[in-house]
Design an enzyme around this catalytic site. Structure first.
Site, mmCIF file in Angstrom:
data_model
loop_
_atom_site.group_PDB
_atom_site.id
_atom_site.type_symbol
_atom_site.label_atom_id
_atom_site.label_comp_id
_atom_site.label_asym_id
_atom_site.label_seq_id
_atom_site.Cartn_x
_atom_site.Cartn_y
_atom_site.Cartn_z
ATOM 1 N N HIS A 54 0.850 -1.203 0.000
ATOM 2 C CA HIS A 54 0.000 0.000 0.000
ATOM 3 C C HIS A 54 0.877 1.241 0.000
ATOM 4 O O HIS A 54 2.089 1.154 0.165
ATOM 5 C CB HIS A 54 -1.001 -0.007 1.160
ATOM 6 C CG HIS A 54 -0.402 0.112 2.525
ATOM 7 N ND1 HIS A 54 0.376 -0.868 3.103
ATOM 8 C CD2 HIS A 54 -0.471 1.110 3.451
ATOM 9 C CE1 HIS A 54 0.750 -0.485 4.312
ATOM 10 N NE2 HIS A 54 0.260 0.707 4.552
ATOM 11 N N HIS A 56 1.473 3.934 1.846
ATOM 12 C CA HIS A 56 2.058 4.675 2.974
ATOM 13 C C HIS A 56 3.595 4.652 2.911
ATOM 14 O O HIS A 56 4.193 3.625 2.603
ATOM 15 C CB HIS A 56 1.573 4.095 4.307
ATOM 16 C CG HIS A 56 0.129 4.409 4.579
ATOM 17 N ND1 HIS A 56 -0.637 3.719 5.502
ATOM 18 C CD2 HIS A 56 -0.692 5.349 4.037
ATOM 19 C CE1 HIS A 56 -1.861 4.237 5.522
ATOM 20 N NE2 HIS A 56 -1.925 5.215 4.643
ATOM 21 N N ASP A 58 5.986 4.439 4.966
ATOM 22 C CA ASP A 58 6.778 3.450 5.706
ATOM 23 C C ASP A 58 6.775 2.081 5.008
ATOM 24 O O ASP A 58 7.410 1.143 5.475
ATOM 25 C CB ASP A 58 6.316 3.329 7.170
ATOM 26 C CG ASP A 58 4.865 2.921 7.330
ATOM 27 O OD1 ASP A 58 4.006 3.421 6.572
ATOM 28 O OD2 ASP A 58 4.565 2.095 8.225
ATOM 29 N N HIS A 59 6.064 1.988 3.866
ATOM 30 C CA HIS A 59 6.046 0.742 3.072
ATOM 31 C C HIS A 59 6.631 0.912 1.675
ATOM 32 O O HIS A 59 7.048 -0.076 1.068
ATOM 33 C CB HIS A 59 4.613 0.188 2.998
ATOM 34 C CG HIS A 59 4.070 -0.135 4.358
ATOM 35 N ND1 HIS A 59 4.036 -1.412 4.868
ATOM 36 C CD2 HIS A 59 3.620 0.679 5.343
ATOM 37 C CE1 HIS A 59 3.571 -1.372 6.112
ATOM 38 N NE2 HIS A 59 3.304 -0.108 6.420
ATOM 39 N N HIS A 113 -7.601 -0.123 5.049
ATOM 40 C CA HIS A 113 -6.495 0.679 5.610
ATOM 41 C C HIS A 113 -6.162 1.757 4.570
ATOM 42 O O HIS A 113 -6.058 2.936 4.892
ATOM 43 C CB HIS A 113 -5.306 -0.229 5.894
ATOM 44 C CG HIS A 113 -4.114 0.466 6.478
ATOM 45 N ND1 HIS A 113 -4.078 0.945 7.764
ATOM 46 C CD2 HIS A 113 -2.899 0.753 5.944
ATOM 47 C CE1 HIS A 113 -2.892 1.505 7.986
ATOM 48 N NE2 HIS A 113 -2.151 1.406 6.894
ATOM 49 N N ASP A 132 -0.452 -3.787 6.248
ATOM 50 C CA ASP A 132 -1.059 -3.179 7.431
ATOM 51 C C ASP A 132 -2.549 -3.510 7.539
ATOM 52 O O ASP A 132 -3.330 -2.728 8.090
ATOM 53 C CB ASP A 132 -0.889 -1.649 7.397
ATOM 54 C CG ASP A 132 0.529 -1.224 7.746
ATOM 55 O OD1 ASP A 132 1.377 -2.102 7.994
ATOM 56 O OD2 ASP A 132 0.784 -0.003 7.757
ATOM 57 N N HIS A 170 4.269 -4.729 10.498
ATOM 58 C CA HIS A 170 4.827 -4.110 11.716
ATOM 59 C C HIS A 170 4.947 -5.116 12.854
ATOM 60 O O HIS A 170 4.141 -6.052 12.948
ATOM 61 C CB HIS A 170 3.915 -2.982 12.221
ATOM 62 C CG HIS A 170 3.875 -1.771 11.344
ATOM 63 N ND1 HIS A 170 4.677 -0.678 11.536
ATOM 64 C CD2 HIS A 170 3.109 -1.482 10.264
ATOM 65 C CE1 HIS A 170 4.419 0.248 10.623
ATOM 66 N NE2 HIS A 170 3.468 -0.225 9.831
HETATM 67 FE FE FE Z 1 2.649 0.854 8.122
HETATM 68 ZN ZN ZN Z 2 0.062 1.736 6.465
#
Ligand code: FE
Ligand code: ZN
Length: 258
Positions: A54, A56, A58-59, A113, A132, A170
């Site tokens: 996805h 975001h 952090d990915h 999400h 996530d 995570h």
């Molecule tokens: Fe994340």
């Molecule tokens: Zn995320």
């Protein structure tokens, strides 16, 4: 065939998915390209694909650096993320197949999400990369969809074979279990998983992977039918409807504030 986690940022995971015979690998999600490239080199592999779950940062924050470092790299991500996956080369939809050397993964659309969140399911590896959406003993926040969308996405993952290993985005397991225990304090599988998690974390180890079969035994967001969970939610709010979406939505709201 192997899966190697590469820790990213504070508590994120990237994963190398490896075809040993071909000495090639893909990476599921990448925030920090340098760490992923170092792991690829250490293992003596060639990186051939990025599998983004996805949009975001952090990915996918490492995607641009990865394609700069590795010419010809394929970058998979959902068409439904509407152009928000950096360096995307191959837009995919629910039901598509993606390839890492000889390994095949099925794309599962699991929105909520984010609208275009996808999982990658490798039947031959008995593994799913859930990003996530499904965490160990928890689920992601519902940012772009609604509670019914997230519940449907979680049920899609729960329908995979019980021995499917779950590799999530995570390391949130301990906190997730502490919340789950507020809803099902008498669930023996939940208590056992919590004890195991405390020991595992104290020893400096991660808690991934879990399995779909295990998640169904202790993940509160896959247990909206549990009588104990329902009773505890209704104690706080007797007007709460006996409906899976309403139960799910209330549990998720409580976790947002936990
Ligand atoms: Fe994340
Ligand atoms: Zn995320």
């Amino acid at each position: 065939m192997a899966i190697i986690p590469v820790p990213q940022l504070k508590d994120n995971f990237a994963y190398l998915v490896i075809d040993d015979a071909a000495k090639q690998c893909g990476v599921v999600d990448c925030a920090e390209a340098d760490k992923v490239l170092a792991a690829v080199k250490r293992e003596g592999l060639q990186l051939v694909a990025v599998l983004s779950t996805h949009w975001h940062p952090d990915h996918v924050g490492g995607n641009l650096d990865l394609v700069k470092a590795v010419p010809g790299l394929k970058v998979y991500g959902a068409r439904a993320e509407n152009g928000r996956i950096p360096a995307l080369t191959d837009a995919v939809d629910d039901g598509d197949t993606v390839r890492v050397a000889s390994l095949e993964a099925r794309v599962l659309g699991i929105p909520a999400h984010t609208n275009g969140h996808i999982a990658y399911y490798f039947p031959t590896l008995k593994a799913v990369f859930s990003g996530d959406t499904l965490f160990i003993a928890g689920c992601g926040r519902v940012f772009e969809g609604k509670a019914d969308t997230m519940l449907a996405s979680l049920r899609k993952l729960a329908a995979l074979p019980d021995d499917t290993r779950v590799y999530c985005g995570h390391e949130y397991t301990q906190r997730n279990l502490e919340f789950a225990l507020t809803l099902e304090p008498n669930n023996p599988d939940l208590k056992a998983k919590y004890d195991w998690t405390l020991k595992t974390r104290a020893a400096g180890n991660w808690t991934i992977p879990s399995t779909i079969g295990d998640e169904k035994r202790f993940n509160p967001f896959l247990r909206v039918d549990s009588p104990e969970l329902r009773t505890n939610l209704k104690k706080a709010d007797p007007s709460l409807r006996d409906d899976p979406v309403a139960i799910f939505a209330r549990a998720r709201e409580l976790k947002d504030r936990f």
